[in-house]
Enzyme design. Structure first.
Site, short mmCIF file in Angstrom:
data_model
loop_
_atom_site.label_atom_id
_atom_site.label_comp_id
_atom_site.label_asym_id
_atom_site.label_seq_id
_atom_site.Cartn_x
_atom_site.Cartn_y
_atom_site.Cartn_z
N TRP A 474 0.88 -1.19 0.00
CA TRP A 474 0.00 0.00 0.00
C TRP A 474 0.91 1.22 0.00
O TRP A 474 1.53 1.54 1.01
CB TRP A 474 -0.88 -0.04 1.23
CG TRP A 474 -1.82 1.12 1.44
CD1 TRP A 474 -1.60 2.44 1.18
CD2 TRP A 474 -3.14 1.06 1.97
NE1 TRP A 474 -2.68 3.21 1.51
CE2 TRP A 474 -3.64 2.37 2.01
CE3 TRP A 474 -3.94 0.02 2.45
CZ2 TRP A 474 -4.91 2.69 2.50
CZ3 TRP A 474 -5.22 0.33 2.94
CH2 TRP A 474 -5.69 1.64 2.96
N ASP A 475 0.94 1.88 -1.14
CA ASP A 475 1.85 3.02 -1.32
C ASP A 475 1.09 4.33 -1.15
O ASP A 475 -0.16 4.37 -1.17
CB ASP A 475 2.44 2.93 -2.74
CG ASP A 475 3.79 3.63 -2.89
OD1 ASP A 475 4.17 4.40 -1.98
OD2 ASP A 475 4.43 3.42 -3.92
N ASP A 545 13.18 4.42 -0.59
CA ASP A 545 13.43 4.16 -2.01
C ASP A 545 14.92 4.12 -2.28
O ASP A 545 15.34 3.76 -3.38
CB ASP A 545 12.79 5.25 -2.88
CG ASP A 545 11.32 4.98 -3.08
OD1 ASP A 545 10.86 3.87 -2.74
OD2 ASP A 545 10.62 5.89 -3.57
C1 DGJ Z 1 7.25 4.67 -4.43
C2 DGJ Z 1 7.69 3.41 -3.74
O1 DGJ Z 1 8.48 3.72 -2.64
C3 DGJ Z 1 8.42 2.53 -4.74
O2 DGJ Z 1 8.90 1.39 -4.10
C4 DGJ Z 1 7.48 2.18 -5.86
O3 DGJ Z 1 6.44 1.39 -5.37
C5 DGJ Z 1 6.94 3.45 -6.50
N1 DGJ Z 1 6.38 4.34 -5.54
C6 DGJ Z 1 5.90 3.11 -7.54
O4 DGJ Z 1 5.29 4.22 -8.04
#
Ligand code: DGJ
Length: 734
Positions: A474-475, A545
């Site tokens: 879930w982002d 990230d």
């Molecule tokens: C941000 C996340 O932290 C990444 O791992 C990836 O899922 C991207 N969004 C996808 O848009």
């Protein structure tokens, strides 16, 4: 655990480790006396504490008795000029209130406040809760202060409720979940701050007169500041000394402040940030605050972290995965971003299976017309041009490989170029007649509205219930702007930020209840919502990230102060690293990522044969030792924030095995030796230590007191700059 002395009017919450003491003063106001190591008090001791110490300056007559008295929940405008715990505005504009004691209740256990996350109990005897009711007669409002003490943790969980009965509405303009008035300010304030890609840098400064705070007004807890912090004595170390650890069990706007008076008292406040917060209460309505936690230690920072890890794993995280093995996953994001088709995805999943991975995760780009960042968010149905057999067909195919299938969602977001926006343009957070700011071409759905949350729930449910889904990422990839709910009246707009969080939690609650077998991992552009609140629903969080091993050493080290190791999503990714362009050896990347919920973030088809074999060995190794890494007792050994070296280790729950990582940032020739002193071993037990292919035998006390000597030449032979070595320590069973 909780007593009330009817003579001295003193509440004493205690277990074997801590005492939390407060008292009613002559005006029935609640005064704070003490929170630290367990003590015993007599009737006289109470008076001593109250009048001799905390109220030392003016304690009688009509002087400003109120100014420096230590309060449990200080109000605004009646002579206490420090930061208040709460502010209530009446319809006539007055912000003065006067809450005094009415009654209290003690009960076993702890009540749920769902959908708000909070600590829980499994058996009633584990904890006791004290609920103290105060009343303001002018507005006819009750204020209930809740305190829970656990039998086996040096922790107090706090929250408040306002219940309004008066005819005229009131507006709560500030509400802290906890206020703690400490008697002195000889502390260092340690917090975890940073930005996207460099989350949780450790910041430490000595408290001084005035206000020191960390905060978020971004609608999420944020990458800039984490809603957790420590006050420690200047001489407190990992292994000795006093410290308080504060964690806010909430994922939205927050304020954590230490307000130090010029008499060196320190007032700590933890709660929802008052900016753009105002909660109107009409007769019969109530407001429930999120929970805040304070942990005490007089044995240093490591035991405090151990307690947080245990508490969060066993009494905050609700998932069935809270203490089960976390699957080794492979995520396709860094390999493909949004450019893929079914054939490509299956080739990555197939190779993941060959390597021994247990779960394949399909990240962003599988839905609607999501071919790039400008489109598709909000349309939670498969892009059948890319994936002709849809998500259900793809998940079947991945299941046939013999591994699990995971799927990415960003439920709170929408692109204007989407079917959702075309049919429901009113679903956005937006301010009438004002420009709405996009970020990454996306807008925020108004999760303060039940109809919007319900719409997304239906969409997600349709996908989840027709496919074989074992995991959901879930982002949430932007901060909130133009926060306004078009369905609410003007005097309720101050509710929107908090209602938004309630909407997020309620969607989590529905999905986790309906699909209890799914493992949730939360994410917010990496670690922008890595907080205690979301751990309640999602047992792991994508830490950053930035997957560069050098930067991850620091991020994971800092995460460990509060958050259990099994909650840190940590993956090996391709080199040169996507964010830093740095190249590190594949074993170094794994040696760091092992200390977390381990996985890969690359296309294994692109590795050389030799590297692929290394990956197979890494996965086999992690499977064998997963419990040590995910549920072992974790020790910070050398801070990468202060040294060219960073080191941490973990000891298996049964003590039979331990692993330490020794990371060197820059190689320098012929450097001095560093003695890496291990922790958590049994002193008189023999261990085999394996390092760089050499096995030696030592006693535990030798390893903990003399240590293992390293200098750069060890590292030089194994890669030079940016190199992590893994030390394996095995108990020799007699
Ligand atoms: C941000 C996340 O932290 C990444 O791992 C990836 O899922 C991207 N969004 C996808 O848009």
């Amino acid at each position: 655990m909780i007593t009330f002395n009817t003579t001295t009017k003193t509440f004493h919450l205690s277990n074997k480790q801590i005492s939390y003491i407060m008292q009613l003063d002559e005006n029935k106001h609640l005064v704070h006396l003490y929170f630290a190591k367990k003590i015993h008090i007599t009737d006289d001791d109470n008076n001593q504490l109250l009048f001799g110490h905390l109220d030392y300056q003016y304690f009688k007559g009509d002087r400003l008795v109120n100014s420096y008295k230590a309060k449990e929940y200080g109000s605004y405008g009646t002579g206490d000029f420090r930061e208040p715990a709460f502010v209530i505005r009446q319809e006539n504009g007055s912000k003065i209130s006067d809450f005094s004691y009415v009654s209290h209740e003690v009960y076993q256990g702890k009540k749920s406040i769902e959908p708000l996350p909070a600590l829980y109990v499994e058996e009633e005897q584990e904890a006791e809760t004290l609920a103290i009711t105060l009343h303001d007669s002018l507005t006819d409002t009750d204020l209930i202060l809740y305190y829970t003490i656990y039998r086996d943790y040096p922790v107090i969980a706090r929250r408040v409720e306002f219940i309004h009965q008066g005819k005229e509405p009131i507006h709560i303009e500030r509400v802290m979940s906890m206020q703690l008035d400490l008697a002195d300010s000889d502390y260092e304030f340690i917090h975890f701050s940073g930005a996207w890609g460099r989350e949780k840098q450790i910041v430490s400064s000595k408290l001084r007169w005035g206000n020191q705070s960390i905060a978020s007004t971004k609608g999420v807890s944020s990458a800039e500041h984490n809603p957790s912090f420590i006050l420690k004595r200047p001489d407190t170390t990992e292994d000795a000394g006093e410290a308080y650890g504060f964690a806010f069990v909430y994922s939205g706007n927050f304020l954590c402040e230490a307000d130090v008076s010029t008499f060196n008292q320190c007032r700590v406040n933890v709660g929802i940030h008052p900016v753009n917060f105002s909660w109107k209460l009409c007769a019969g309505e109530q407001f429930v605050s999120p929970e805040a936690i304070v942990m005490y230690s007089d044995t240093g920072l490591t035991p405090m972290s151990h307690n947080f890890h245990r508490l969060f794993t066993h009494r905050l995280c609700r998932s069935q995965y809270r203490n089960t093995d976390r699957p080794i996953l492979l995520n396709n994001w860094e390999a493909t971003e949004m450019t893929f088709d079914e054939e490509k995805i299956m080739s990555i999943a197939q190779k993941a299976k060959e390597a021994g991975a247990e779960l394949f995760v399909l990240d962003d780009g599988w839905f609607g017309t999501r071919n790039d960042e400008t489109q598709g968010l909000g349309d939670w149905f498969a892009n059948t041009t890319k994936l002709p057999s849809g998500i259900s067909g793809l998940s079947e195919k991945v299941a046939e490989l013999g591994i699990g299938f995971g799927l990415w969602f960003e439920p709170e977001m929408v692109n204007k170029n989407s079917q959702l926006y075309k049919s429901h343009p009113d679903y956005l957070l937006q301010t009438e007649n004002r420009h709405g700011h996009s970020f990454r071409y996306q807008y925020v759905l108004d999760f303060s509205r039940d109809d919007v949350v319900n719409y997304i729930y239906q969409q997600m449910k349709a996908i989840i219930s027709t496919a074989k889904i074992n995991y959901i990422k879930w982002d949430m990839n932007r901060y909130l702007t133009e926060v306004y709910n078009v369905t609410l009246p003007p005097d309720e707009q101050g509710k929107v930020f908090h209602k938004y969080m309630l909407g997020v939690y309620s969607l989590y609650q529905r999905l986790t209840q309906e699909f209890p077998d799914i493992l949730f991992e939360s994410c917010s552009s990496g670690g922008a919502r890595f907080d205690a609140g979301l751990l309640y629903y999602a047992p792991q969080t994508w830490a950053s990230d930035n997957t560069d091993a050098n930067d991850r050493v620091a991020i994971q080290y800092a995460n460990s102060f509060f958050y259990p190791i099994c909650s840190h999503g940590a993956h090996v990714s391709a080199v040169p690293n996507q964010q830093t362009t740095r190249t590190t050896d594949i074993q170094t990347r794994a040696n760091i990522a092992y200390f977390g919920a381990f996985g890969y973030e690359l296309d294994l088809n692109e590795l050389s044969k030799e590297e692929f074999e290394v990956v197979q060995q890494q996965i086999a190794f992690y499977k064998e030792n997963r419990t040590v890494f995910q549920y072992g007792t974790y020790y910070r050994l050398v801070s990468p924030f202060e040294n060219n070296v960073g080191s941490f280790m973990t000891v298996a729950p049964d003590g039979s095995k331990a692993f330490a990582v020794y990371y060197q940032r820059l190689y320098k020739p012929n450097t001095e030796f560093i003695n890496l002193k291990l922790k958590g071993l049994e002193a008189e037990t023999k261990y085999q230590v394996s390092l760089l292919g050499v096995d030696k035998t030592y006693y535990g006390d030798y390893l903990m007191n003399a240590g293992i000597s390293f200098n750069s030449s060890h590292i030089a032979r194994n890669g030079g700059d940016f190199t992590a070595l893994l030390v394996e320590v095995t108990r020799i069973e007699l």
